[in-house]
Design an enzyme around this catalytic site. Structure first.
Site, short mmCIF file in Angstrom:
data_model
loop_
_atom_site.label_atom_id
_atom_site.label_comp_id
_atom_site.label_asym_id
_atom_site.label_seq_id
_atom_site.Cartn_x
_atom_site.Cartn_y
_atom_site.Cartn_z
N ASP A 1 -7.06 -8.25 7.64
CA ASP A 1 -7.15 -7.13 8.58
C ASP A 1 -8.34 -6.22 8.26
O ASP A 1 -9.16 -5.93 9.12
CB ASP A 1 -5.88 -6.25 8.52
N ARG B 1 0.96 5.78 -0.06
CA ARG B 1 0.08 6.15 1.06
C ARG B 1 -0.57 7.53 0.92
O ARG B 1 -1.75 7.69 1.20
CB ARG B 1 0.80 6.03 2.40
N ASP C 1 2.94 3.24 8.09
CA ASP C 1 1.80 3.52 7.21
C ASP C 1 0.67 4.25 7.93
O ASP C 1 0.01 5.11 7.35
CB ASP C 1 1.32 2.23 6.54
N SER D 1 4.63 -10.42 5.60
CA SER D 1 3.72 -9.32 5.30
C SER D 1 4.25 -8.62 4.05
O SER D 1 5.42 -8.23 4.00
CB SER D 1 3.70 -8.37 6.50
N1 ARG Z 1 8.85 -0.58 5.63
C1 ARG Z 1 8.21 -0.09 4.45
C2 ARG Z 1 7.78 1.33 4.62
O1 ARG Z 1 7.66 1.78 5.72
C3 ARG Z 1 7.08 -0.95 3.99
C4 ARG Z 1 5.89 -1.05 4.91
C5 ARG Z 1 4.89 -2.09 4.50
N2 ARG Z 1 5.56 -3.34 4.37
C6 ARG Z 1 5.00 -4.55 4.37
N3 ARG Z 1 5.82 -5.54 4.22
N4 ARG Z 1 3.74 -4.75 4.48
O2 ARG Z 1 7.55 2.02 3.66
#
Ligand code: ARG
Length: 393
Positions: free
Chosen positions: A13, A92, A121, A173
């Site tokens: 990405d 983040r 995110d 992912s």
């Molecule tokens: N759902 C989780 C959150 O919002 C993780 C997000 C990223 N997850 C991922 N499998 N890339 O904090």
């Protein structure tokens, strides 16, 4: 020329984002943070350079992440919807903070990230960046470009000669840092399906765990873990070691239908062995050392804290205030908790706390209790009084 700082992971990405931004006339500065995933600074630099970045920052932020983000969340007791210890969510704001700092240093007016338009995110990076630097403009290529599938991105990378190691059949992912791993996508999107074994990354599936229970003893000083099985250890060291031990015993895997900030319900699998072990131990120690009013209030704080972290409000006044509350209790939280780990379960075995409010001489049903039961009757009459109307006779 317009300058942008891109949160760059080296994955497909963000590799496409880099090129896409250049094609729109930006000078791109890449920033990658090591928060405790498998990470090769050399690969990142090479890839960013090949992609045409004018400058690349690769920073090891594990220590800052552990001290300033993970530890406060552990102290607060934050768990989102009962099952998520917030590993991704805690990383983040730290990334957002460095993006803004680098932008100011480099004189860039823009930030960019490779988050999708459906997730949390994007919210966390943008809100936290704007809380720190409202003047910066944000670009989210994945929300506007025409590359709407993985295949399209792979095609785009091929067309522009961009190196990446993604394959079209990447199943999940994944986001990883030292506090945990998040896994979503693929077959996991069907909540009616069993979780496949190939979705296990760090944690042993229960049927493969050792036959014997393993003890771990964690000592906390003022709310901070300082010894593991009697040996002095840093907070990061403790997390790393407990991740290994816990993973072997199948600890810390949760499967959650969660509520994203943007309103979508999604299914995510988390692996966080050390996080669950430390969370369990610290809560036990709090029950030894904090009074019931504080404990009850603290559980509200934990719930709110988790929501704020999850919803991207790390640098908000309320979150900062809740940190002060949790910090004020830390001096009371000293002691040692021994846990047993076995086939995915954490059990409490022993508790020691020098200044515990738990006092055996008061609690005991045996001889020599200092509690005077003759006070109980009067206490009960007064306790019930507000609820019972006495008729005048
Ligand atoms: N759902 C989780 C959150 O919002 C993780 C997000 C990223 N997850 C991922 N499998 N890339 O904090």
């Amino acid at each position: 020329m317009k300058k942008v700082v891109l949160a760059y992971s080296g994955g497909l990405d963000t590799t496409c984002c880099l090129r896409w931004l250049r094609d729109r006339g930006f000078e791109v500065i890449c920033f990658s943070a090591d928060l405790g995933s498998e990470f090769s600074p050399e690969d990142i630099r090479t890839r960013a350079g090949q992609g045409g970045a004018v400058n690349t920052y690769v920073m090891d932020l594990k220590k800052e992440f552990a001290q300033e983000y993970v530890l406060p969340s552990l102290s607060a007791g934050a768990v989102y919807q009962g099952k998520y210890l917030l590993s991704t969510a805690l990383g983040r704001p730290l990334i957002a903070k460095y993006l803004t700092e680098i932008a100011r240093k480099e004189g860039a007016g823009y930030l960019a990230h490779g988050c999708t338009g459906k997730g949390n995110d994007q919210v966390r990076i943008e809100v936290n960046a704007h809380l720190l630097a409202p003047e910066l403009k944000i670009i989210a290529p994945l929300r506007e470009w025409e590359l709407t599938s993985r295949e399209a991105e792979i095609e785009y990378a091929k067309k522009h000669g961009l190196t990446h190691d993604a394959s079209a059949e990447k199943i999940y992912s994944i986001d990883q840092n030292l506090w945990g791993i998040s896994v979503e996508g693929g077959i996991l999107e069907d909540p009616g399906q069993d979780v496949p074994l190939n979705s296990y990354y760090q944690v042993n599936p229960p049927e493969k765990t050792p036959d014997t229970l393993q003890d771990v003893e964690i000592s906390f000083e003022e709310g901070v873990p300082v010894r593991l099985n009697g040996q002095p250890i840093s907070f990061i060291g403790c997390v790393q070691e407990l991740n290994e031990i816990g993973a072997r015993h199948g600890i810390g895997r949760t499967d959650l239908i969660e509520d994203r900030v943007v309103g979508i319900k999604s299914r995510e699998i988390y692996e966080a062995p050390a996080a669950w072990i430390l969370h369990t131990a610290l809560r036990e120690l709090e029950h030894m050392t904090l009074d019931r009013e504080t404990l009850a209030f603290k559980s509200f704080v934990a719930e709110k804290y988790a929501q704020l972290v999850y919803q991207g409000l790390w640098f908000s006044p309320l979150k900062t205030g809740l940190d002060e509350f949790a910090k004020s209790l830390r001096p009371r939280i000293t002691g040692t908790i021994r846990l047993g780990l076995f086939r995915g379960l954490i059990t409490v075995r022993r508790r020691f706390a020098p200044h515990a409010l738990y006092q055996k001489e008061i609690a005991t049903y045996g001889e020599g209790s200092s509690f005077d039961p003759s006070h109980a009757e009067g206490f009960i009459r007064l306790w019930e009084m507000p609820f019972i109307r006495k008729e005048n006779t």
